[in-house]
Design a protein around this motif. Structure first.
Motif, PDB file in Angstrom:
ATOM      1  N   THR A 440      27.263  -6.899  -4.877  1.00 18.49           N
ATOM      2  CA  THR A 440      27.034  -6.782  -3.440  1.00 18.49           C
ATOM      3  C   THR A 440      25.629  -7.240  -3.074  1.00 18.49           C
ATOM      4  O   THR A 440      25.422  -7.968  -2.087  1.00 18.49           O
ATOM      5  N   LEU A 441      24.645  -6.845  -3.875  1.00 14.87           N
ATOM      6  CA  LEU A 441      23.267  -7.254  -3.620  1.00 14.87           C
ATOM      7  C   LEU A 441      23.091  -8.760  -3.814  1.00 14.87           C
ATOM      8  O   LEU A 441      22.373  -9.409  -3.043  1.00 14.87           O
ATOM      9  N   MET A 442      23.750  -9.322  -4.818  1.00  8.43           N
ATOM     10  CA  MET A 442      23.663 -10.769  -5.030  1.00  8.43           C
ATOM     11  C   MET A 442      24.239 -11.534  -3.840  1.00  8.43           C
ATOM     12  O   MET A 442      23.666 -12.528  -3.383  1.00  8.43           O
ATOM     13  N   VAL A 445      21.763 -11.436  -0.938  1.00  7.39           N
ATOM     14  CA  VAL A 445      20.672 -12.398  -1.096  1.00  7.39           C
ATOM     15  C   VAL A 445      21.160 -13.801  -0.774  1.00  7.39           C
ATOM     16  O   VAL A 445      20.475 -14.573  -0.082  1.00  7.39           O
ATOM     17  N   LYS A 446      22.340 -14.134  -1.245  1.00  9.59           N
ATOM     18  CA  LYS A 446      22.907 -15.462  -0.976  1.00  9.59           C
ATOM     19  C   LYS A 446      23.083 -15.680   0.526  1.00  9.59           C
ATOM     20  O   LYS A 446      22.713 -16.737   1.055  1.00  9.59           O
ATOM     21  N   ARG A 447      23.633 -14.697   1.210  1.00 11.44           N
ATOM     22  CA  ARG A 447      23.829 -14.828   2.662  1.00 11.44           C
ATOM     23  C   ARG A 447      22.501 -14.973   3.387  1.00 11.44           C
ATOM     24  O   ARG A 447      22.388 -15.733   4.357  1.00 11.44           O
ATOM     25  N   ALA A 448      21.494 -14.253   2.943  1.00 11.58           N
ATOM     26  CA  ALA A 448      20.199 -14.286   3.625  1.00 11.58           C
ATOM     27  C   ALA A 448      19.517 -15.647   3.475  1.00 11.58           C
ATOM     28  O   ALA A 448      18.912 -16.149   4.432  1.00 11.58           O
ATOM     29  N   LEU A 449      19.599 -16.245   2.298  1.00 12.86           N
ATOM     30  CA  LEU A 449      18.882 -17.495   2.039  1.00 12.86           C
ATOM     31  C   LEU A 449      19.736 -18.738   2.266  1.00 12.86           C
ATOM     32  O   LEU A 449      19.198 -19.822   2.509  1.00 12.86           O
ATOM     33  N   ASP A 450      21.045 -18.586   2.199  1.00  6.87           N
ATOM     34  CA  ASP A 450      21.934 -19.740   2.352  1.00  6.87           C
ATOM     35  C   ASP A 450      23.176 -19.325   3.125  1.00  6.87           C
ATOM     36  O   ASP A 450      24.285 -19.296   2.597  1.00  6.87           O
ATOM     37  N   ARG A 452      25.090 -20.665   5.207  1.00  2.00           N
ATOM     38  CA  ARG A 452      26.198 -21.615   5.370  1.00  2.00           C
ATOM     39  C   ARG A 452      26.784 -22.049   4.030  1.00  2.00           C
ATOM     40  O   ARG A 452      27.676 -22.889   3.983  1.00  2.00           O
ATOM     41  N   ASN A 453      26.288 -21.488   2.944  1.00  2.00           N
ATOM     42  CA  ASN A 453      26.801 -21.778   1.603  1.00  2.00           C
ATOM     43  C   ASN A 453      26.758 -23.278   1.285  1.00  2.00           C
ATOM     44  O   ASN A 453      27.722 -23.861   0.802  1.00  2.00           O
ATOM     45  N   LEU A 454      25.597 -23.882   1.520  1.00  2.00           N
ATOM     46  CA  LEU A 454      25.426 -25.308   1.247  1.00  2.00           C
ATOM     47  C   LEU A 454      24.733 -25.572  -0.087  1.00  2.00           C
ATOM     48  O   LEU A 454      24.730 -26.712  -0.561  1.00  2.00           O
ATOM     49  N   GLN A 462      31.206 -16.530  -6.285  1.00  2.00           N
ATOM     50  CA  GLN A 462      32.117 -17.149  -5.334  1.00  2.00           C
ATOM     51  C   GLN A 462      31.763 -16.670  -3.931  1.00  2.00           C
ATOM     52  O   GLN A 462      31.481 -15.484  -3.719  1.00  2.00           O
ATOM     53  N   ALA A 463      31.749 -17.600  -2.983  1.00  2.00           N
ATOM     54  CA  ALA A 463      31.402 -17.232  -1.614  1.00  2.00           C
ATOM     55  C   ALA A 463      32.397 -16.217  -1.062  1.00  2.00           C
ATOM     56  O   ALA A 463      33.584 -16.259  -1.354  1.00  2.00           O
ATOM     57  N   GLU A 464      31.893 -15.294  -0.275  1.00  2.00           N
ATOM     58  CA  GLU A 464      32.752 -14.302   0.363  1.00  2.00           C
ATOM     59  C   GLU A 464      33.490 -14.934   1.531  1.00  2.00           C
ATOM     60  O   GLU A 464      33.008 -15.861   2.180  1.00  2.00           O
TER      61      GLU A 464
END
Length: 465
Positions: A440-442, A445-450, A452-454, A462-464
């Motif tokens: 969940t924390l990972m 972090v992914k959502r905060a920095l990226d 749009r999942n680019l 795997q993207a949520e």
């Protein structure tokens, strides 16, 4: 995408964008397991180029796959099959920016190879200690992206410990300049650790400040026969008690490794008339006189009752021992396709892992050919399984083999990736073996920095939806 490619070409100039057949070499991974497709390959020369390319990608919704030396063993640097991703290769950003010998640091661009960094350090009478078989082709950005280790982690640590500062291009094209060569900096979150080991999923590392060390002029190297892995752990602790932190490398090698080397790498001279069931390649390093250090190692081995040892009597002997150790992956490649594992368990649990893993695998796959070796000094083993078929058809049994290995590793409080990263190979396994809160924390972090999942989508997590 013609408008995108036209704008990208204008940004990066001659040779900055490759398309068509010119990109074939960027689309296949080192293990020849993952074959992707790409819109193009961008080859920036500066951080400004990278930032401009990332901003353009954000504007057009194009996802990015960063690539260094293309030596990933887990598919982390290979684009997917859609043909809509942009590979950003750092091969032209390969400069050694500055060697600060007085501060024991070197600032480098992400495309410099590990061997080039080592050479720059040597020219300043310093040591950059990261070392593994692909040092001549692996680039700094990729090594940081996977938090690579190698044979000297026991003494010097992996890339995370060897890094003081980073410069990173974020998903919106902004540039975080954290190029600080400080050992102490207690000003809030240490952001560099977000990007080390993230495999380009949070941002693109463009430059780094790396630690250097004094050159150790003396070294002693020996191949020590041990009765079993438990004896190797006892030897490690005994040598550390006798010699201290001068023990810089400690590599466990199984008999099957020697047999593969004899069969598939006959050009290499082999030190044993009959290969031992287990042995350890140990190296100790210090300042001063090599003969004195060699004598001290020999005395320590005798005192510990490990007298069945081949002690290198010259630098040529030592290099020959290391050439054999570093050729084990090549011997495996010539043997055929295997199911590879890069695991780590507590050092004390290594004997149990090796015993229990073999028994469990043989129960389910009686003809399994197990090749085990690795950095036992830091708990990291390369545990590879061959089956009767030598082709990619063995991958059909990979889930069952992984289940045996990873379940045992988890029960011993270990990890399924010690230094090779996650990529696509272990992404789905990671979801089963990491604590749900960690995942969940990972994702947060992914959502905060990226958002749009680019940034290297589909790798690590795997993207949520």
């Amino acid at each position: 995408m013609n408008e995108f490619l036209s704008s990208l070409t204008t940004l990066l100039g001659d040779g900055g964008v490759l398309v068509g057949r010119d990109i074939d070499g960027y689309l296949l991974d080192q293990r020849r397991r993952w074959q992707g497709a790409a819109l193009a390959v961008a080859r920036p020369r500066t951080t400004g180029d990278v930032a401009a390319a990332v901003r353009l990608c954000a504007e057009h919704g194009v996802s990015i796959v960063p690539q260094g030396g293309n030596t990933s063993l887990c598919g982390a640097a290979t684009p997917d099959t859609t043909g809509r991703q942009l590979v950003i290769s750092f091969e032209r950003m390969n400069h050694i920016v500055e060697v600060d010998a007085a501060n024991d640091t070197v600032t480098v661009e992400a495309g410099a190879t590990i061997a080039e960094v080592q050479a720059a350090a040597r020219a300043a009478n310093r040591l950059f200690p990261a070392e593994w078989a692909a040092s001549a082709s692996a680039r700094v950005g990729g090594a940081l992206g996977t938090n690579a280790g190698g044979v000297n982690v026991l003494h010097y640590g992996n890339m995370r410990e060897l890094t003081l500062g980073l410069e990173v291009v974020l998903a919106d094209g902004s540039v975080w300049n954290g190029l600080r060569g400080l050992r102490k900096d207690n000003t809030g979150y240490d952001l560099k650790h977000l990007f080390i080991g993230a495999e380009g999923t949070l941002g693109l590392i463009t430059r780094a400040v790396l630690r250097l060390y004094p050159v150790l002029s003396a070294r002693a190297t020996a191949l020590v026969t041990v009765t079993d892995p438990a004896a190797s752990v006892a030897l490690l602790r005994g040598l550390q008690a006798a010699i201290g932190d001068r023990v810089t490398s400690f590599e466990l090698i199984s008999r099957r490794c020697w047999e593969l080397l004899a069969e598939h790498c006959p050009e290499l001279p082999h030190p044993h008339a009959q290969p031992p069931q287990w042995c350890v390649l140990v190296e100790v390093s210090d300042a001063g006189d090599s003969d004195a250090l060699l004598e001290r190692l020999a005395e320590a081995l005798m005192a510990l009752d490990f007298d069945d040892a081949l002690v290198a009597q010259s630098e040529q002997d030592a290099q020959a021992f290391w050439a054999l150790r570093e050729s084990i992956p090549e011997a495996q490649r010539r043997r055929g396709v295997s199911i590879k594992h890069d695991v780590a368990v507590p050092i004390s649990a290594i004997p149990a892992f090796l015993t229990e893993a073999e028994a469990a695998l043989k129960a389910e796959f009686p003809t399994a050919d197990i090749v085990a070796f690795g950095h036992v000094g830091d708990g990291n083993l390369h545990y590879n399984v061959f089956l009767d078929d030598k082709t990619n058809a063995v991958y059909a049994d990979e889930p069952a083999i992984n289940h045996v290995i990873y379940r045992l590793v988890a029960s011993l409080h270990g990890t399924l990736s010690a230094e090779h990263g996650i990529g696509v190979l272990k992404r789905d396994e990671l979801a089963h073996y990491r604590d749900p809160l960690e995942l969940t924390l990972m994702h947060a972090v992914k959502r905060a920095l990226d958002p749009r999942n680019l940034m290297n989508p589909g790798k690590v997590i795997q993207a949520e939806d």
